[in-house]
Design a protein around this motif. Sequence first.
Motif, short mmCIF file in Angstrom:
data_model
loop_
_atom_site.label_atom_id
_atom_site.label_comp_id
_atom_site.label_asym_id
_atom_site.label_seq_id
_atom_site.Cartn_x
_atom_site.Cartn_y
_atom_site.Cartn_z
N GLU A 172 -6.66 2.30 6.34
CA GLU A 172 -6.48 1.74 4.88
C GLU A 172 -5.10 1.26 4.70
O GLU A 172 -5.08 1.90 4.11
CB GLU A 172 -7.35 2.27 3.94
N LEU A 173 -4.93 -0.10 4.32
CA LEU A 173 -3.78 -0.90 4.06
C LEU A 173 -4.44 -0.81 2.48
O LEU A 173 -4.69 -1.50 2.21
CB LEU A 173 -3.81 -1.54 4.34
N ILE A 174 -3.06 -0.78 1.41
CA ILE A 174 -3.38 -0.78 -0.04
C ILE A 174 -1.95 -1.14 -0.07
O ILE A 174 -1.30 -1.12 0.00
CB ILE A 174 -3.67 0.98 0.00
N VAL A 175 -2.55 -3.16 -0.93
CA VAL A 175 -1.41 -3.62 -1.00
C VAL A 175 -1.22 -3.81 -1.71
O VAL A 175 -2.11 -4.54 -2.93
CB VAL A 175 -1.39 -5.13 -0.06
N VAL A 176 -0.08 -3.93 -2.69
CA VAL A 176 0.18 -4.37 -4.00
C VAL A 176 1.79 -5.04 -4.47
O VAL A 176 2.45 -4.95 -3.37
CB VAL A 176 -0.08 -2.87 -5.05
N GLY A 177 1.54 -5.55 -5.53
CA GLY A 177 2.57 -5.91 -5.47
C GLY A 177 3.43 -6.22 -6.70
O GLY A 177 4.78 -7.28 -7.42
N SER A 178 3.49 -5.56 -7.75
CA SER A 178 4.22 -5.21 -8.74
C SER A 178 4.50 -3.35 -9.23
O SER A 178 3.58 -2.75 -8.02
CB SER A 178 2.99 -5.14 -10.44
N VAL A 179 5.05 -3.69 -9.84
CA VAL A 179 5.79 -1.66 -9.97
C VAL A 179 4.44 -1.02 -11.08
O VAL A 179 4.28 0.43 -10.79
CB VAL A 179 6.89 -1.80 -10.63
N ALA A 180 3.88 -1.76 -11.20
CA ALA A 180 2.51 -0.84 -12.34
C ALA A 180 1.86 -0.35 -11.58
O ALA A 180 0.88 0.25 -11.92
CB ALA A 180 1.74 -1.59 -13.57
N GLU A 181 0.75 -2.24 -10.45
CA GLU A 181 0.02 -1.52 -9.43
C GLU A 181 0.44 -0.49 -8.79
O GLU A 181 -0.02 0.71 -8.27
CB GLU A 181 -0.16 -2.63 -8.62
N ALA A 182 2.08 -0.81 -7.94
CA ALA A 182 2.12 0.81 -7.21
C ALA A 182 1.96 2.05 -8.07
O ALA A 182 2.04 3.11 -7.21
CB ALA A 182 3.42 0.43 -6.83
N ARG A 183 2.53 2.38 -9.26
CA ARG A 183 2.66 3.62 -10.16
C ARG A 183 1.00 4.02 -9.37
O ARG A 183 0.66 5.50 -9.85
CB ARG A 183 2.94 2.77 -11.30
N ARG A 184 -0.03 3.60 -10.00
CA ARG A 184 -1.17 4.46 -9.89
C ARG A 184 -1.98 4.34 -8.85
O ARG A 184 -2.51 4.81 -8.46
CB ARG A 184 -2.03 2.56 -10.20
N MET A 185 -0.99 3.34 -7.42
CA MET A 185 -2.02 4.00 -6.61
C MET A 185 -0.59 5.42 -5.96
O MET A 185 -1.75 5.97 -5.22
CB MET A 185 -1.07 1.89 -5.10
N THR A 186 0.22 6.02 -6.69
CA THR A 186 1.16 7.23 -5.95
C THR A 186 0.42 8.20 -6.33
O THR A 186 0.33 9.25 -5.62
CB THR A 186 2.00 6.92 -6.84
N ALA A 187 -1.35 8.07 -7.16
CA ALA A 187 -2.08 9.37 -7.55
C ALA A 187 -3.29 9.34 -6.47
O ALA A 187 -3.72 10.25 -6.07
CB ALA A 187 -3.11 8.50 -9.00
N LYS A 188 -3.09 8.16 -5.31
CA LYS A 188 -4.00 8.23 -4.02
C LYS A 188 -3.15 9.43 -3.12
O LYS A 188 -2.24 9.55 -3.08
CB LYS A 188 -3.92 6.80 -3.43
#
Length: 126
Positions: free
Chosen positions: A32-48
């Motif tokens: 599963e590829l999770i592609v984000v383009g911002s620091v805020a989105e990346a921060r949220r994804m670190t919980a996964k």
Amino acid sequence: MADIRVLIVEDDPFIAMDIESAVADQLGDDVELIVVGSVAEARRMTAKQLACALLDIDVVGGKTFDVASVLQEIGTPFAFVSGSAPQEVPAALRNVRFLRKPFSTREVAAFVKSAVGALDLKAMPG
């Protein structure tokens, strides 16, 4: 390999597609590829639960160094994929794999394969 999630933090859609393609070619439908383009989105994804991450340094909202620090703390393998100079990386993160843009998709695929392979080894009963 099931439930393999790879975080790609890249704000240039064409570069993100190159990275996605390299990872998908390596791991196929098992990822599963999770592609984000911002620091805020990346921060949220670190919980996964992530198998690994590929981080551009300069994205929408700033630099990804705090995201990298969180990934390092929780033991998620990651690499920087950036046009920035490696010496711009804070000292605490300089031991991290650095793929300089323009990168080789082979390098990206090799990093992901080794990170996922390391996870498979940890999951095996010892």
